[in-house]
Design an enzyme around this catalytic site. Structure first.
Site, mmCIF file in Angstrom:
data_model
loop_
_atom_site.group_PDB
_atom_site.id
_atom_site.type_symbol
_atom_site.label_atom_id
_atom_site.label_comp_id
_atom_site.label_asym_id
_atom_site.label_seq_id
_atom_site.Cartn_x
_atom_site.Cartn_y
_atom_site.Cartn_z
ATOM 1 N N HIS A 41 0.838 -1.209 0.000
ATOM 2 C CA HIS A 41 0.000 0.000 0.000
ATOM 3 C C HIS A 41 0.873 1.259 0.000
ATOM 4 C CE1 HIS A 41 -2.671 -2.921 2.307
ATOM 5 N NE2 HIS A 41 -3.462 -2.561 1.314
ATOM 6 N N GLY A 62 -2.825 -1.203 -7.335
ATOM 7 C CA GLY A 62 -1.736 -2.165 -7.427
ATOM 8 C C GLY A 62 -1.960 -3.182 -8.536
HETATM 9 P P1 AMP Z 1 -6.552 -3.480 -0.426
HETATM 10 O O1 AMP Z 1 -6.361 -2.759 0.858
HETATM 11 O O2 AMP Z 1 -6.194 -4.927 -0.360
HETATM 12 O O3 AMP Z 1 -7.892 -3.214 -1.051
HETATM 13 O O4 AMP Z 1 -5.483 -2.850 -1.417
HETATM 14 C C1 AMP Z 1 -5.463 -1.472 -1.703
HETATM 15 C C2 AMP Z 1 -4.575 -1.237 -2.887
HETATM 16 O O5 AMP Z 1 -3.246 -1.669 -2.606
HETATM 17 C C3 AMP Z 1 -5.036 -2.019 -4.141
HETATM 18 O O6 AMP Z 1 -4.919 -1.181 -5.285
HETATM 19 C C4 AMP Z 1 -4.068 -3.167 -4.187
HETATM 20 O O7 AMP Z 1 -3.867 -3.697 -5.476
HETATM 21 C C5 AMP Z 1 -2.798 -2.515 -3.653
HETATM 22 N N1 AMP Z 1 -1.874 -3.540 -3.133
HETATM 23 C C6 AMP Z 1 -2.144 -4.508 -2.244
HETATM 24 N N2 AMP Z 1 -1.080 -5.304 -2.074
HETATM 25 C C7 AMP Z 1 -0.100 -4.824 -2.889
HETATM 26 C C8 AMP Z 1 1.234 -5.219 -3.172
HETATM 27 N N3 AMP Z 1 1.802 -6.273 -2.581
HETATM 28 N N4 AMP Z 1 1.935 -4.496 -4.073
HETATM 29 C C9 AMP Z 1 1.374 -3.421 -4.688
HETATM 30 N N5 AMP Z 1 0.119 -2.995 -4.468
HETATM 31 C C10 AMP Z 1 -0.612 -3.683 -3.581
#
Ligand code: AMP
Length: 281
Positions: free
Chosen positions: A37, A149
């Site tokens: 994140h 991401g």
């Molecule tokens: P989430 O909190 O899981 O909804 O993720 C929020 C954002 O962070 C989304 O756009 C995800 O794709 C991105 N994200 C989560 N894990 C990763 C990672 N390991 N590398 C890059 N972006 C990430």
């Protein structure tokens, strides 16, 4: 850092900023923030005068109530991390702010098969929830730039399509997957893995990286069979392993038919679903 919980308050703040014509970067999250994140946050900080990070565990994108219940929630820690990054605005809405009528509005666009295969097939209704929350957040924040991401490949492609449907001037930036030193893609769900499964999970990214190398010389079917073989363990249950076109997400049967192909997989281990993908070329 400004912390807003009410939609009207963040809108007033951002309206004033918009009048000064400054770039607004937006990173939507569900919290339990990790370096994945924060890499999005850092990219946004570099490119925008104001970075807004939302933390909202969106109930409508969980098809399994148990999954929603056990989703990690670490707001005080998250806020410390965002302050450390120099984030200007944290947005922590209540469900009533996001869904004022008590339930989400119907989605006025047709995403076709983009939302029904891969994650869509294994988590029915999941992308309806994602589209509802991202659409509402985009309407509230009206960002210049949106950061998502590559980790959730299908999600970012669908959000790119959503922006096109909405006809808004927001630019989507898809940021690379941040991994643990041994290759496992960082995820808020990794904390639920026991030690044994955490070790075993390394095989997922290894398989994808091997496929990336093989795709340079071998045909798609051979690369697929090799990857399936490498994930063939009693402790893994592979929800899907799909070669898709990078933009349309349509399944690809031959490497020669697409300019860019992504290998996407979700593997379940010890009850935890782990998503990963690699851009083959
Ligand atoms: P989430 O909190 O899981 O909804 O993720 C929020 C954002 O962070 C989304 O756009 C995800 O794709 C991105 N994200 C989560 N894990 C990763 C990672 N390991 N590398 C890059 N972006 C990430």
């Amino acid at each position: 850092m400004h912390i807003f919980k009410q939609v009207a308050d963040i809108q007033q703040f951002l309206n004033e900023a918009a009048q000064k014509n400054v770039a607004i970067g937006f990173v939507p999250t569900m919290g339990a923030l990790h370096q994945g994140h924060l890499s999005l946050v850092e990219t946004s900080k570099r490119d925008n005068a104001i970075t807004v990070v939302s933390i909202f565990v969106n109930p409508t994108q969980f098809n399994d109530p148990k999954d929603l219940e056990k989703y990690p929630r670490t707001v005080p820690d998250d806020l410390k991390k965002l302050i450390n990054e120099g984030v200007e605005v944290a947005f922590l809405p209540a469900p009533e702010g996001i869904y004022p009528s008590g339930k989400p509005d119907p989605i006025p666009y047709d995403f076709g098969s983009m939302v029904t295969h891969m994650e869509g097939a294994h988590r029915p209704g999941h992308f309806d929830g994602v589209i509802q929350v991202v659409k509402r957040l985009l309407e509230i924040v009206q960002p210049t730039n949106l950061y998502m991401g590559q980790k959730d490949y299908q999600q970012q492609a669908i959000c790119g399509q959503l922006i096109e449907f909405m006809g808004i001037p927001t630019q989507l930036h898809t940021c690379p997957i941040i991994r643990e030193p041994d290759g496992l893609a960082m995820s808020s769900r990794n904390v639920h893995l026991n030690d044994m499964d955490r070790q075993r999970a390394i095989q997922i990214s290894k398989t994808l990286f091997q496929a990336q190398v093989e795709a340079q010389t071998l045909d798609l079917e051979t690369v697929r069979q090799n990857a399936i073989g490498r994930l063939d363990h009693p402790w893994f249950s592979v929800d899907y392993l799909e070669f898709v076109d990078a933009k349309s997400l349509e399944p690809v049967a031959d490497f020669n038919t697409s300019k860019s192909v992504v290998l996407c997989t979700t593997v379940r281990i010890g009850g935890i679903r782990l998503l990963d993908n690699v851009i083959l070329f």
